[in-house]
Write an enzyme that holds these catalytic residues in place. Structure first.
Site, short mmCIF file in Angstrom:
data_model
loop_
_atom_site.label_atom_id
_atom_site.label_comp_id
_atom_site.label_asym_id
_atom_site.label_seq_id
_atom_site.Cartn_x
_atom_site.Cartn_y
_atom_site.Cartn_z
N GLU A 61 0.81 -1.20 0.00
CA GLU A 61 0.00 0.00 0.00
C GLU A 61 0.86 1.27 0.00
OE1 GLU A 61 -2.88 -0.06 3.08
OE2 GLU A 61 -4.22 1.31 2.03
N ASP A 62 1.94 1.25 0.74
CA ASP A 62 2.66 2.50 0.98
C ASP A 62 4.03 2.61 0.32
OD1 ASP A 62 0.53 3.08 2.60
OD2 ASP A 62 1.54 2.52 4.46
#
Ligand code: MN
Length: 496
Positions: A61-62
């Site tokens: 996600e990051d």
């Protein structure tokens, strides 16, 4: 063993590099967080794949790391878990998204379960993640603190409870409550401490008396005291008119003994020493609590006029009460994979069978296996049915749903193009009511169009709504017959 240990080290390396330059709200390097999650999962004795996925849980996600990278370097199981955690946070980042993810479910917990239906380890990683975020909540602005605390109390604490992870549930509740109502928290904490102090000597006397008799009888035991958590005290006081004298289990003495027979023996011995209070003897061994909790409880009055609750259980019951599903992994030293889903794991508490069933079916279908759907009984969510796509995706629908409800749930275009339905390998009419565990396949054709007659063949609001708007655009001046707008007798909304 060595290769796996190396893999964990490698995961730390990969995550450190991926998160390089990112900071947490506390100002610390981001990697602090995945490492804390790793530590929590290791403390829970989770298997290596889960620990590795915990280390990598925020990378997809990051950071620039992709699922493909993870699959190549750590295998498909780890990639599956990371994917599940990522989907889960996407599903719940903002209620709006969550609604669109599963439009018709109202139960947050259920959504989480469905979103991750195939592997409960995803939820365990999520709990570890949430736990660390709660522990470091002070770094966030107050409004965010409250929001996260609220969500933790509403969703994650019940989730921990459902997984029987008592210790985690208590920590989530205590921390959340402290942020949500700091004044009340401190007040109750003080009350508890004062009570403890004043009862200390009498409690020690009671404990000594019991220990004495156990030694005389050559019974091996461990004893510790447990103080009721602030949040559960808060809840209980609300039930008892804020009268703390009616809370008998504020302080309990817990005896852990070798086996079930000894539990009952110890109960008898305690009653030979102290007078039990009427209606306060509880046999949660023969009749476990709904979340699977087992123990014998009795409240007695000691000669010093002290009310004490005793809890008697085996080590295994204790571990389940504290660590729940995580303890299952420990006892079995295996993860929820083949041995687990094939039912060879004997120690899965019966109330957790729903997890097993959910998983079993999803796994089998995904592997192209045939499934005996009659065996499925998902009683946990009585007003829901769970049906499967041929690929093994789990779709939840209200009871009474029909193939078109399923089709429109998948996609409104699939609904519109529906020409028939195959349930458990057999062609069925669109009027067929679906059952729990059915495998449903929708037959479509590009040339097919929805028709007004379908309005009698849908049960869910979602499908009806989609269908009506399609009919409106297809048929000029289309007006739904008045009877169709009369709501069908719907089952009662679930009680809170
Ligand atoms: Mn995280």
């Amino acid at each position: 063993m060595t290769t796996k240990t190396t893999l964990i080290d490698k995961a730390v390396e990969v995550a450190t590099k991926a998160h390089e330059g990112q900071l947490r709200k506390t100002g610390e390097p981001y990697i602090i967080h995945p490492l804390a999650v790793k530590k929590i999962l290791e403390d829970w004795n989770m298997d290596d794949d889960t620990v590795i996925a915990g280390i990598l849980h925020d990378t997809v996600e990051d950071t620039d790391l992709t699922l493909k990278d993870i699959k190549e370097q750590f295998g498909k199981d780890v990639a599956f878990l990371v994917d599940g955690v990522t989907k889960l946070s996407k599903a719940r980042s903002g209620m709006k998204n969550l609604e669109s993810y599963l439009p018709e479910t109202s139960d947050n917990l259920l959504k989480l379960l469905i979103a991750t239906g195939q592997d409960v380890r995803v939820l365990i990683i999520k709990l570890a993640d949430r736990l660390h975020n709660l522990r470091t909540l002070s770094a966030l602005p107050p409004d965010k603190q409250k929001k996260i605390a609220r969500e933790s109390l509403d969703v994650f604490a019940p989730l921990a409870d459902r997984l029987q992870m008592g210790r985690v549930r208590v920590e989530i509740e205590e921390t959340s409550f402290k942020y949500l109502d700091p004044k009340r928290y401190e007040e109750l904490k003080k009350i508890t401490e004062d009570r403890l102090k004043s009862a200390d000597k009498k409690l020690k006397n009671a404990q000594a008396a019991v220990e004495n008799i156990l030694k005389k009888e050559h019974i091996k035991y461990k004893c510790d005291g447990r103080v009721k958590s602030i949040y559960s005290l808060h809840k209980k006081l609300a039930k008892y008119n804020q009268n703390i004298d009616r809370i008998y289990d504020l302080i309990a003495l817990r005896f852990i003994v070798e086996d079930v027979t000894t539990c009952y023996l110890v109960l008898g011995l305690i009653h030979s020493l102290f007078h039990p209070m009427d209606g306060r003897i509880k046999d949660y061994i023969a009749m476990p609590k709904q979340n699977g909790y087992q123990s014998l409880h009795t409240t007695v009055i000691t000669p010093d006029k002290q009310v004490v609750e005793f809890q008697i259980r085996t080590q295994e019951m204790h571990d389940y009460a504290e660590r729940g599903l995580a303890a299952t992994f420990f006892y079995n030293e295996q993860k929820l994979t083949s041995a687990y889903t094939e039912g060879r794991v004997s120690k899965l508490p019966s109330n957790l069978l729903w997890i097993k069933e959910l998983q079993e079916t999803a796994t089998k279908l995904a592997g192209g296996e045939k499934v005996d759907t009659n065996k499925l009984k998902l009683t946990l969510f009585a007003d829901k049915i769970f049906v499967y796509t041929p690929k093994g995706d789990i779709i939840d629908l209200p009871q009474g749903s029909k193939p078109l409800d399923f089709a429109y749930r998948l996609h409104s275009e699939i609904g519109a193009a529906c020409t028939g339905a195959i349930v458990n390998g057999k062609m069925v009419s669109l009027n067929t009511t679906l059952n729990n565990g059915d495998i449903v396949e929708i037959v479509t054709s590009k040339n097919s169009k929805p028709n007004p007659g379908w309005l009698d063949k849908v049960e869910t609001k979602h499908a009806r709504h989609k269908l009506l708007s399609q009919l409106h655009s297809l048929i000029p001046n289309f007006i739904a017959k008045p009877t169709e707008s009369v709501p069908k007798p719907e089952k009662k909304k679930k009680k809170k």
